[in-house]
Enzyme design. Structure first.
Site, short mmCIF file in Angstrom:
data_model
loop_
_atom_site.label_atom_id
_atom_site.label_comp_id
_atom_site.label_asym_id
_atom_site.label_seq_id
_atom_site.Cartn_x
_atom_site.Cartn_y
_atom_site.Cartn_z
N THR A 172 0.86 -1.19 0.00
CA THR A 172 0.00 0.00 0.00
C THR A 172 0.89 1.24 0.00
O THR A 172 1.99 1.23 0.55
CB THR A 172 -0.95 0.02 1.22
OG1 THR A 172 -0.18 0.19 2.42
CG2 THR A 172 -1.79 -1.23 1.30
N GLY A 173 0.40 2.29 -0.65
CA GLY A 173 1.25 3.49 -0.78
C GLY A 173 2.48 3.20 -1.62
O GLY A 173 3.56 3.73 -1.36
N GLY A 174 2.29 2.39 -2.66
CA GLY A 174 3.44 1.97 -3.48
C GLY A 174 3.79 2.95 -4.58
O GLY A 174 4.67 2.67 -5.39
N TYR A 197 0.76 11.97 14.81
CA TYR A 197 1.62 11.05 14.05
C TYR A 197 2.33 10.07 15.00
O TYR A 197 2.35 8.86 14.75
CB TYR A 197 2.64 11.86 13.24
CG TYR A 197 3.52 11.02 12.36
CD1 TYR A 197 3.02 10.44 11.19
CD2 TYR A 197 4.86 10.78 12.68
CE1 TYR A 197 3.83 9.67 10.36
CE2 TYR A 197 5.67 10.01 11.86
CZ TYR A 197 5.15 9.45 10.71
OH TYR A 197 5.95 8.67 9.89
N SER A 232 5.05 6.00 -4.15
CA SER A 232 6.01 7.04 -3.76
C SER A 232 6.93 6.53 -2.66
O SER A 232 6.61 5.55 -1.96
CB SER A 232 5.20 8.25 -3.25
OG SER A 232 6.03 9.25 -2.71
#
Ligand SMILES: NC(=O)c1ccc[n+]([C@@H]2O[C@H](COP(=O)([O-])OP(=O)(O)OC[C@H]3O[C@@H](n4cnc5c(N)ncnc54)[C@H](OP(=O)(O)O)[C@@H]3O)[C@@H](O)[C@H]2O)c1
Length: 248
Positions: free
Chosen positions: A11-13, A150, A15
């Site tokens: 996932t989030g591949g 965060y 960047s």
């Protein structure tokens, strides 16, 4: 080749760390499904990765999106999923006085809810054995001014890896987390952090430089592959010595 014939979901591949991980996985013989929300960015990443990469637009925090992603992955490649990297995440400055509960929750929705949905929706599609890697952060264990949302989200991710490891150990599914320190990725563009500030942070790192995304990807590969076959419920620091070496 450490992942020959494996099917991996990152996932989030599109960047940074996620893209570097997908790139390394493809080089190690894997077929890789990459996800993100921005279609154009995702397609550009898939084009760079070549024919062994499949882009699927999906918000990690949306369980229906994740269900569709796994159905698409398994349907396209005609095999179960061997590796899941729950990497998608955002960072926001959330100064205590100025941040509403909604703004606080927005960070947790993606960074914690997204990881939860990424793992939960994967379960019917997982091979046995399988390996799941959650991308946490050094921020999980260090209070950082203006980053409570965060930091709290990443502390939750470290905890989720240990809990999921307990939930899934009998199924032959390993779950671990990694905690990068500072890695050189576009995430800082969204934070309004200047180059000067980044340089100051870098000087505080015992190795005196941020990680390259490929260095973080190498650690993810270790946890994803059989090289770590007896490792589950662990958190691996990938931080140039920040968590382990005293500044004194
Ligand atoms: N860079 C660092 O110093 C550092 C340090 C410690 C931990 N980390 C962690 O490493 C992970 C990757 O960060 P990075 O630095 O590589 O950041 P990045 O370059 O900004 O990449 C983030 C990726 O996640 C995707 N994403 C964000 N929200 C998403 C969502 N709701 N659903 C699906 N995809 C989503 C983005 O694509 P879209 O925007 O198109 O959705 C992008 O592909 C994050 O979890 C981050 O917290 C980074």
């Amino acid at each position: 080749m450490q992942l020959e014939h494996a099917l991996a979901v990152v996932t989030g591949g599109s960047s940074g760390i996620g893209f570097a991980t997908a790139e390394r996985f493809v080089a190690e013989g894997a077929r890789v499904v990459i996800s993100g929300r921005n279609a154009e960015k995702l397609q550009q990443a898939a084009d760079k990765l070549g024919e062994n990469a499949l882009p699927v637009i999906a918000n990690a925090a949306n369980p229906e999106d994740m269900q569709r992603l796994y159905q698409t992955a398994v349907g396209h490649f005609q095999c179960d999923v061997d590796v899941v990297v729950a990497n998608a995440g955002i960072s926001r400055q959330t100064p205590l006085r100025e941040t509403t509960l909604q703004q606080f929750s927005d960070v947790l929705d993606i960074n914690v809810g997204g990881v939860y949905s990424t793992v939960r929706e994967a379960l019917p599609f997982l091979a046995r054995p399988a390996s799941i890697v959650l991308v946490a952060s050094l921020a999980a264990s260090q209070g950082t001014k203006n980053f409570s949302a965060y930091c709290a989200s990443k502390a939750a991710v470290v905890s989720l890896a240990k809990c999921f490891a307990a939930d899934l150990v009998e199924l032959g599914v390993r779950v671990n987390s990694i905690s990068p320190g500072v890695a050189h990725t576009p995430i800082f563009d969204t934070l309004g952090i200047s180059e000067a500030q980044l340089l100051q942070w870098s000087n505080a790192i015992p190795m005196k430089r941020p990680a390259e995304p490929a260095e973080v990807a190498a650690a993810i590969l270790f946890l994803a592959s059989n090289a770590s076959g007896y490792v589950t419920g662990a958190d691996l620091a990938v931080d140039g010595g920040m968590s382990g070496i005293s500044p004194f």
